[in-house]
Scaffold this active site. Structure first.
Site, PDB file in Angstrom:
ATOM      1  N   ASN A  11      38.433 -31.515  11.762  1.00  0.00           N
ATOM      2  CA  ASN A  11      38.771 -32.838  12.124  1.00  0.00           C
ATOM      3  C   ASN A  11      38.001 -33.658  13.958  1.00  0.00           C
ATOM      4  O   ASN A  11      38.051 -32.971  13.998  1.00  0.00           O
ATOM      5  CB  ASN A  11      40.032 -32.599  12.397  1.00  0.00           C
ATOM      6  CG  ASN A  11      40.694 -33.219  13.537  1.00  0.00           C
ATOM      7  OD1 ASN A  11      41.050 -34.420  13.344  1.00  0.00           O
ATOM      8  ND2 ASN A  11      41.674 -32.147  14.408  1.00  0.00           N
ATOM      9  N   TRP A  12      37.244 -35.116  13.583  1.00  0.00           N
ATOM     10  CA  TRP A  12      37.293 -35.653  14.506  1.00  0.00           C
ATOM     11  C   TRP A  12      37.608 -36.138  15.183  1.00  0.00           C
ATOM     12  O   TRP A  12      37.490 -35.849  16.158  1.00  0.00           O
ATOM     13  CB  TRP A  12      36.246 -36.306  13.920  1.00  0.00           C
ATOM     14  CG  TRP A  12      34.920 -36.769  13.673  1.00  0.00           C
ATOM     15  CD1 TRP A  12      34.338 -35.325  12.667  1.00  0.00           C
ATOM     16  CD2 TRP A  12      34.459 -37.290  12.985  1.00  0.00           C
ATOM     17  NE1 TRP A  12      33.334 -35.666  12.012  1.00  0.00           N
ATOM     18  CE2 TRP A  12      33.010 -36.735  12.163  1.00  0.00           C
ATOM     19  CE3 TRP A  12      34.249 -38.852  13.072  1.00  0.00           C
ATOM     20  CZ2 TRP A  12      31.893 -37.782  11.254  1.00  0.00           C
ATOM     21  CZ3 TRP A  12      32.975 -39.412  12.200  1.00  0.00           C
ATOM     22  CH2 TRP A  12      31.802 -38.407  11.546  1.00  0.00           C
ATOM     23  N   LYS A  13      39.687 -36.495  15.624  1.00  0.00           N
ATOM     24  CA  LYS A  13      40.296 -35.861  16.001  1.00  0.00           C
ATOM     25  C   LYS A  13      40.159 -38.064  16.337  1.00  0.00           C
ATOM     26  O   LYS A  13      39.595 -38.678  16.101  1.00  0.00           O
ATOM     27  CB  LYS A  13      40.433 -35.812  17.436  1.00  0.00           C
ATOM     28  CG  LYS A  13      40.946 -33.919  17.579  1.00  0.00           C
ATOM     29  CD  LYS A  13      40.807 -32.910  17.957  1.00  0.00           C
ATOM     30  CE  LYS A  13      40.802 -31.714  17.695  1.00  0.00           C
ATOM     31  NZ  LYS A  13      41.608 -30.938  18.350  1.00  0.00           N
ATOM     32  N   HIS A  99      49.762 -31.340  12.598  1.00  0.00           N
ATOM     33  CA  HIS A  99      48.761 -30.836  13.647  1.00  0.00           C
ATOM     34  C   HIS A  99      49.488 -30.053  15.070  1.00  0.00           C
ATOM     35  O   HIS A  99      50.649 -31.654  15.471  1.00  0.00           O
ATOM     36  CB  HIS A  99      47.486 -32.259  13.561  1.00  0.00           C
ATOM     37  CG  HIS A  99      46.360 -31.085  14.778  1.00  0.00           C
ATOM     38  ND1 HIS A  99      46.429 -31.322  16.073  1.00  0.00           N
ATOM     39  CD2 HIS A  99      45.600 -31.080  14.433  1.00  0.00           C
ATOM     40  CE1 HIS A  99      45.124 -30.476  16.286  1.00  0.00           C
ATOM     41  NE2 HIS A  99      44.236 -30.466  15.067  1.00  0.00           N
ATOM     42  N   GLU A 101      48.555 -31.129  18.312  1.00  0.00           N
ATOM     43  CA  GLU A 101      48.830 -32.282  18.811  1.00  0.00           C
ATOM     44  C   GLU A 101      50.093 -33.125  18.659  1.00  0.00           C
ATOM     45  O   GLU A 101      50.175 -34.022  19.350  1.00  0.00           O
ATOM     46  CB  GLU A 101      46.662 -33.556  18.214  1.00  0.00           C
ATOM     47  CG  GLU A 101      46.261 -31.847  19.944  1.00  0.00           C
ATOM     48  CD  GLU A 101      45.040 -32.115  19.021  1.00  0.00           C
ATOM     49  OE1 GLU A 101      44.381 -33.228  18.708  1.00  0.00           O
ATOM     50  OE2 GLU A 101      43.914 -30.866  19.481  1.00  0.00           O
ATOM     51  N   GLU A 171      46.715 -22.970  12.373  1.00  0.00           N
ATOM     52  CA  GLU A 171      46.001 -23.008  13.264  1.00  0.00           C
ATOM     53  C   GLU A 171      46.430 -23.076  14.792  1.00  0.00           C
ATOM     54  O   GLU A 171      47.563 -22.975  15.628  1.00  0.00           O
ATOM     55  CB  GLU A 171      45.970 -24.781  14.041  1.00  0.00           C
ATOM     56  CG  GLU A 171      45.566 -25.465  12.327  1.00  0.00           C
ATOM     57  CD  GLU A 171      44.172 -26.363  13.068  1.00  0.00           C
ATOM     58  OE1 GLU A 171      43.431 -26.470  13.366  1.00  0.00           O
ATOM     59  OE2 GLU A 171      45.136 -27.463  13.473  1.00  0.00           O
ATOM     60  N   GLY A 177      40.911 -25.999  20.264  1.00  0.00           N
ATOM     61  CA  GLY A 177      40.196 -26.605  22.085  1.00  0.00           C
ATOM     62  C   GLY A 177      39.618 -25.842  22.427  1.00  0.00           C
ATOM     63  O   GLY A 177      39.459 -26.892  24.470  1.00  0.00           O
ATOM     64  N   SER A 216      39.243 -23.419  17.472  1.00  0.00           N
ATOM     65  CA  SER A 216      37.836 -22.865  18.534  1.00  0.00           C
ATOM     66  C   SER A 216      36.944 -22.005  16.878  1.00  0.00           C
ATOM     67  O   SER A 216      35.762 -21.356  17.298  1.00  0.00           O
ATOM     68  CB  SER A 216      37.879 -22.269  18.938  1.00  0.00           C
ATOM     69  OG  SER A 216      38.712 -22.618  20.046  1.00  0.00           O
ATOM     70  N   GLY A 237      37.924 -28.443  14.413  1.00  0.00           N
ATOM     71  CA  GLY A 237      37.831 -29.681  15.939  1.00  0.00           C
ATOM     72  C   GLY A 237      36.427 -29.980  16.412  1.00  0.00           C
ATOM     73  O   GLY A 237      35.039 -30.678  15.917  1.00  0.00           O
ATOM     74  N   GLY A 238      36.666 -29.624  17.177  1.00  0.00           N
ATOM     75  CA  GLY A 238      35.208 -30.408  17.841  1.00  0.00           C
ATOM     76  C   GLY A 238      33.726 -29.395  17.952  1.00  0.00           C
ATOM     77  O   GLY A 238      33.145 -30.272  17.855  1.00  0.00           O
TER      78      GLY A 238
HETATM   79  C1  PEP Z   1      41.355 -28.677  15.028  1.00  0.00           C
HETATM   80  O1  PEP Z   1      41.307 -29.633  16.063  1.00  0.00           O
HETATM   81  O2  PEP Z   1      42.539 -28.502  14.575  1.00  0.00           O
HETATM   82  C2  PEP Z   1      40.853 -27.654  15.603  1.00  0.00           C
HETATM   83  C3  PEP Z   1      40.833 -27.006  14.990  1.00  0.00           C
HETATM   84  O3  PEP Z   1      39.874 -28.057  16.985  1.00  0.00           O
HETATM   85  P1  PEP Z   1      38.687 -27.172  17.818  1.00  0.00           P
HETATM   86  O4  PEP Z   1      38.150 -26.684  16.161  1.00  0.00           O
HETATM   87  O5  PEP Z   1      38.276 -27.594  18.537  1.00  0.00           O
HETATM   88  O6  PEP Z   1      39.977 -25.626  17.816  1.00  0.00           O
END
Ligand code: PEP
Length: 253
Positions: A11-13, A99, A101, A171, A177, A216, A237-238
């Site tokens: 997930n590049w956000k 999501h 966010e 999640e 994040g 994460s 994500g990251g």
């Molecule tokens: C996400 O954006 O769904 C996510 C899990 O981010 P991260 O891996 O950065 O925690």
């Protein structure tokens, strides 16, 4: 039944420019050509603006493209929104809905997530339905109740005929994040609880629906998380923004 094939979804956000996404995709595909990854499927969940070019570049490869959101409406006077039909027309395979966010910054609730998931499925794409508890809810011993409630409301009325038509991503909000990760045991327990609920809600497909963990996930913890029976991939994500990290996570699946 054998375990569903893993899905490693990055997930590049709201990151990268479309032009950067093109060179990144070329590099990813070249690396996969030289050293194929055995993981079932790779997906990149990217901003709308990146989808046309990335979809054409990845056509026919093991990399699928996904969007991060979609309108709950079919078409019409909804300025700024993007419809499921538009995404499907581009060759998009996955659409993330709910999501954390989106829930936190745009007030999305389970009813809206349900409407979006239904729209995505109606256009032949696969919703990745995100659920997860807040830290205070886990500390109060309510994580499972909260997450299962979200799953049940988000899937209301959906009846996929094929298990591959639905993905659920667990999640924990406090892990997204933050660098904090659920323990493998906690991820496994929540995966098992979601699977039990799916067996009640969608008995004919439940065992084949992929359940992802997100929060994460990184090369250092991926193998242990992905080894859990009801963790059939990751929403990352990251770490998905670093090619080496993304490929290392895929290699761990
Ligand atoms: C996400 O954006 O769904 C996510 C899990 O981010 P991260 O891996 O950065 O925690």
């Amino acid at each position: 039944m054998s375990r569903p094939q893993p899905l490693i979804a990055g997930n590049w956000k709201m990151n990268r420019l479309p032009s950067e996404a093109v060179s990144w995709t070329r590099e990813l595909l070249a690396r996969l050509d030289r050293a194929p990854v055995e993981a079932g499927e790779l997906a990149l969940i990217v901003p709308y603006t990146h989808l046309p070019a990335m979809t054409s570049l990845a056509f026919g490869t093991q990399v699928a493209l996904g969007a991060q959101d979609v309108s709950a409406h079919e078409e019409g006077a909804y300025t700024g929104e993007v419809s499921a039909a538009m995404l499907a027309d581009l060759g998009t395979r996955y659409v993330v809905v709910g999501h954390s966010e989106r829930r936190a910054y745009h007030g999305e609730d389970d009813a809206l997530v349900n409407a979006k998931a239904a729209r995505v499925m109606a256009h032949g794409m696969v919703p990745i339905v995100c659920v997860g508890e807040q830290r205070a809810e886990r500390d109060a011993g309510r994580a499972e109740e909260v997450v299962l409630g979200q799953v049940e409301r988000a899937l209301q009325g959906l009846a996929p005929a094929d298990p591959a038509a639905l993905v659920v991503a667990y999640e924990p909000v406090w892990a997204i994040g933050t660098g904090l990760t659920a323990t493998a045991a906690d991820a496994a327990a929540m995966g098992a609880a979601i699977r039990r609920l799916l067996r009640r809600l969608l008995p004919t497909v439940a065992d084949g629906v992929r359940l992802l963990y997100g929060g994460s996930m990184k090369p250092g913890n991926a193998a242990e998380l992905l080894a859990q029976p009801d963790v059939n991939g990751g929403l990352i994500g990251g770490a998905s923004l670093q090619l080496d990290d993304y490929l290392a996570i895929a290699a761990a699946a």
